[in-house]
Enzyme design. Structure first.
Site, short mmCIF file in Angstrom:
data_model
loop_
_atom_site.label_atom_id
_atom_site.label_comp_id
_atom_site.label_asym_id
_atom_site.label_seq_id
_atom_site.Cartn_x
_atom_site.Cartn_y
_atom_site.Cartn_z
N ASP A 120 0.88 -1.18 0.00
CA ASP A 120 0.00 0.00 0.00
C ASP A 120 0.91 1.22 0.00
O ASP A 120 1.48 1.57 1.03
CB ASP A 120 -0.87 0.02 1.26
CG ASP A 120 -1.95 -1.04 1.24
OD1 ASP A 120 -2.89 -0.94 2.05
OD2 ASP A 120 -1.87 -1.97 0.41
N LYS A 124 -6.93 3.48 -2.95
CA LYS A 124 -7.38 3.42 -1.56
C LYS A 124 -7.65 4.83 -1.09
O LYS A 124 -6.92 5.77 -1.44
CB LYS A 124 -6.27 2.77 -0.73
CG LYS A 124 -6.55 2.58 0.73
CD LYS A 124 -5.46 1.70 1.34
CE LYS A 124 -5.42 1.88 2.85
NZ LYS A 124 -4.35 1.14 3.49
N LYS A 158 -10.55 0.47 -2.32
CA LYS A 158 -10.46 0.15 -0.89
C LYS A 158 -10.73 1.38 -0.05
O LYS A 158 -9.92 2.30 -0.05
CB LYS A 158 -9.06 -0.39 -0.58
CG LYS A 158 -8.84 -0.69 0.89
CD LYS A 158 -7.50 -1.38 1.13
CE LYS A 158 -7.19 -1.45 2.60
NZ LYS A 158 -5.90 -2.08 2.89
#
Lengths: 308, 499
Positions: free
Chosen positions: A145, A208, A244
């Site tokens: 990430d 995300k 996400k």
């Protein structure tokens, strides 16, 4: 393709109004609620990103990741043999080795996701970001990430942002890359849309919403805008990029609302762990409580459910 | 209520059930006894409402009465009911009610069902516009007869908008309206079925997109029709149901022109992120015939801020400001003049003047009235004093009535007031002619046609002279002598904007 982001218009009040309406959707009950909750469980990235993480609590987390819901509850729902586990385990790079070892000991194939690239602020030089990513991949993380530099977005340096994410993509190698946009710090919904498009064009597998450490994390307006960007990217290129939301999702009802929103904006194909994840830590506890209530008819006491 | 000797004061004729019931409740809450006449296809909700209001003694017996029967025979006078004090005609059958009943009280006008027109300019948030349009397509106003939604999109954004509309229409669920998970309900009863028009559109070569749906019954799937022109029958004829028609336009001006050319529009919305373009488009849709009250940025809400006609740092005018205009003289004898001017049913000049100019005219008229001596009739002097006060008051209002900014959840709403257009006023003898009631309509920019009995017209003409001397354009106020019986119908035949 700078042309794709040159004419981006987002009507903020309309998006906020749409988000308000979503909260008023009828809540699910009964078996349908249990089904959607189990779907949400399989999409969770069980996260621990604190300064006081040590091998012991990471190991506990990994065991919880393998058995997110108590065995007899799953048996009551006849889902005990479907392999219900969470989507991934998310930790800091220094704890990746512990997580990988714990999951191997548990005999579980869940990927370990590592945050990298100067998490959470992103205000570190590009060389250290690359080094962090490469090390995390070496330690065994299968998902990374990364965090973008918000300053590039706020000053409108779209080519610079594209270059940065491309470099991170190269450093990830074969690992699955999620790009954290930190939408609470991007200033406007139009910037969120543009940053999403740039991240997708540069090769992200997922986008995300936030690190979870900002003041404002995953809210429905931001989620709606990012999902519309994903849909537009899919129409233009045919590539499906995952989504996400992370940070601030604590209740089962919110999780179900996110799932319903994904179904409405993106379609049913996105409702799988390959294309949708929920970044959460205490959410799993709340979902387990709701499933306990569905099966037994009363809420559990503290000792009746295993601690994560 | 009958046993106490009260008389009903409202008669309501309802053709469209959804419009009828809110109006009933308004009349009931004001204390009226309500008699609703409706055709059988509109009856079920009203009969259910009447049944519910009798249960548990919610309403005393006789307060809400629902009579069903064939329209328009039901509206003939001689129904055997006491004379109503006011009548409302709702829907196309209501016209027969309003003009055929023996009602001597005010006609309260009727609601028009109609299409929703959405103009999408090239600086619009296409996802937001598509979400709002599809949301509006399934809700009751669009499902009325003469309903449906027409989307006018600038050519540059037509294809992306169409893709988004298709994606969202495919996700609408059609079914039982009482089930909260369905988005679109059934067609209204006795409405023309849209299948015929959709077939005709297909034959003309249009592209029709419909998610797969079992045919027949009262449920109709949401439909998107593209590739038609304003001459196509699906635009010229009424079609109830969730039918969206998408038309390309080249510019905001053309969008306004096309929208004005569509029959029976009930509401309009403009989507654009460029505030000046959006407000300009909304303003331009003022000329007749116009879609009423365009909403900018979303259905049902105006989302833009702009300065009013005057910079905010200027002081608002004082009520008794100094008179800076020359006093006109009114020495001519005031014989009632018969004016045979044709009904001025296009009066754009007065309505297009800014509020400040209208206020100036009204103040000049007040000054002129104050300056006359020896007006005929003793109590006219009192009348003049009151009129002067009223003129000055409404002059101040005219300057401030341009608009208002209201805070709503989620932001601010800018509300601009526009004149209705041409308003007809019919006075019946022997009620005294209360000229002060004309002033609000004039102050807010309407053109007024007054029909008064000859003996009472003198005062109206006096006022008119004062106003014209102060600068009122010629067509803005017309006084016609005539009786009240039948004048209303004659005025109505010219389609005024208010009566």
């Amino acid at each position: 393709e700078l042309g794709w982001i040159s004419k981006v218009y987002v009507n903020r009040p309309a998006v906020v109004r749409h988000a308000e309406q979503i909260k008023k959707w009828k809540t699910l009950k009964g078996n349908w609620q249990a089904a959607w909750l189990l779907k949400a469980v399989t999409c969770i990235d069980l996260t621990t990103l604190s300064g006081d993480d040590t091998p012991s609590n990471v190991q506990r987390l990994c065991f919880k990741a393998k058995h997110p819901i108590r065995e007899d509850l799953l048996k009551a729902l006849d889902m005990h043999d479907k392999g219900i586990t969470v989507g991934a385990v998310c930790v800091y790079p220094a704890r990746v080795t512990d997580a990988v070892n714990a999951l191997k000991a548990a005999g579980c194939n869940i990927p370990v996701a590592s945050v990298a690239a100067g998490f959470p602020s992103g205000q570190t030089p590009l060389e250290t970001k690359m080094a962090e990513i490469k090390l995390a991949v070496e330690y065994g993380a299968r998902e990374i990430d990364i965090v973008i530099s918000r300053s590039l977005v706020l000053t409108g340096q779209w080519e610079g942002l594209y270059e940065e994410i491309c470099q991170c993509r190269k450093a990830c190698g074969g690992a699955h890359m999620k790009t954290i946009l930190a939408t609470g710090e991007l200033g406007s919904l139009a910037n969120v849309y543009k940053a999403s498009m740039i991240a997708m064009m540069a090769g992200s597998d997922f986008i995300k919403t936030s690190t979870g450490k900002e003041v404002e994390n995953a809210t429905f307006p931001v989620g709606i805008v990012m999902m519309r960007a994903i849909k537009e990217y899919y129409w233009q290129t045919g590539n499906k990029v995952g989504f996400k939301p992370a940070g601030g999702i604590r209740t089962a009802k919110e999780a179900i609302t996110w799932l319903m929103l994904v179904k409405e904006e993106l379609g049913v194909e996105w409702l799988t762990p390959e294309l949708f994840r929920l970044g959460a830590s205490s959410l799993l506890g709340d979902i387990e409580q709701q499933i306990f209530y569905h099966v037994t008819g009363s809420y559990p006491l503290q000792h009746e459910l295993a601690m994560a | 209520p009958g046993d106490k000797g009260g008389t009903p004061v409202s008669v309501w004729g309802s053709r469209d059930p959804c419009w009828g019931s809110p109006r009933c409740s308004g009349g009931l809450s004001a204390g009226n006894t309500v008699l609703v006449l409706c055709p059988p296809e509109a009856a079920p909700p009203l009969l259910y409402l009447a049944e519910l209001s009798g249960e548990g003694g919610a309403l005393p017996p006789g307060v809400l009465n629902v009579v069903t029967g064939p329209f328009p025979e039901l509206c003939r006078p001689g129904l055997g009911v006491p004379v109503p004090g006011a009548a409302v005609g709702v829907g196309p059958g209501g016209g027969a009610l309003a003009w055929g009943s023996p009602c001597r009280g005010p006609r309260l006008g009727w609601a028009r069902g109609g299409r929703v027109v959405v103009i999408v300019l090239d600086s619009a948030d296409l996802d937001g516009a598509a979400a709002a349009v599809v949301g509006a397509a399934g809700t009751p106003p669009a499902l009325f007869p003469w309903g449906g939604c027409v989307v006018l999109a600038q050519e540059g954004v037509l294809a992306p908008l169409e893709r988004r509309l298709r994606a969202r229409l495919g996700g609408l669920r059609v079914g039982d309206p009482l089930d909260p998970s369905t988005d679109v309900g059934p067609l209204p009863p006795a409405a023309p079925h849209p299948e015929g028009l959709v077939e005709a559109a297909r034959e003309e070569g249009a592209e029709v997109f419909q998610p797969p749906f079992p045919p027949g019954g009262y449920l109709y799937p949401p439909t998107l029709i593209t590739g038609v022109a304003p001459t196509s029958c699906c635009l010229r004829e009424p079609a109830a149901g969730p039918v969206l028609v998408l038309l390309p336009v080249r510019s905001p001006g053309e969008a306004v022109a096309v929208a004005s050319g569509l029959p029976l529009t009930a509401a309009a919305a403009v989507w654009a992120q460029d505030i000046t373009a959006a407000l300009d488009t909304a303003e331009r849709s003022v000329g007749p015939p116009r879609p009423p009250a365009p909403w900018v940025g979303a259905s049902q809400q105006l989302q833009a801020l702009r300065e009013f006609g005057r910079p905010p740092w200027e002081q608002p005018p004082k009520l008794e400001g100094p008179l800076r205009y020359p006093l006109p003289s009114l020495n001519a004898p005031l014989a009632p003049q018969t004016q045979q001017c044709p009904l001025p049913l296009s009066g754009p000049l007065w309505g297009q003047l800014p509020g400040a100019s209208r206020a100036q005219v009204l103040r000049g008229a007040a000054a002129a009235l104050g300056g006359t001596r020896g007006t005929p009739g003793g109590d006219d002097r009192d009348n003049d004093g009151r009129l002067q006060g009223a003129l000055l008051r409404w002059a101040a209002h005219a300057e401030r009535m341009g608009g208002a900014v209201q805070e709503v959840p989620g932001g601010r709403t800018l509300v601009t007031r526009r004149p209705l257009g041409v308003v007809g006023v019919v006075w019946s003898w022997p009620h005294p002619l209360s000229l002060e009631l004309l002033l609000p309509a004039l102050a807010l920019g309407n053109s007024v046609v007054v029909v008064a009995p000859p003996s009472a017209a003198g005062a109206a003409l006096h006022l008119r002279q004062a106003l014209v001397a102060a600068g009122l354009p010629a067509g803005a106020l017309a006084v016609l002598p005539g009786g009240s019986r039948g004048s209303g119908a004659k005025l109505a035949r010219h389609h005024p904007d208010g009566l």
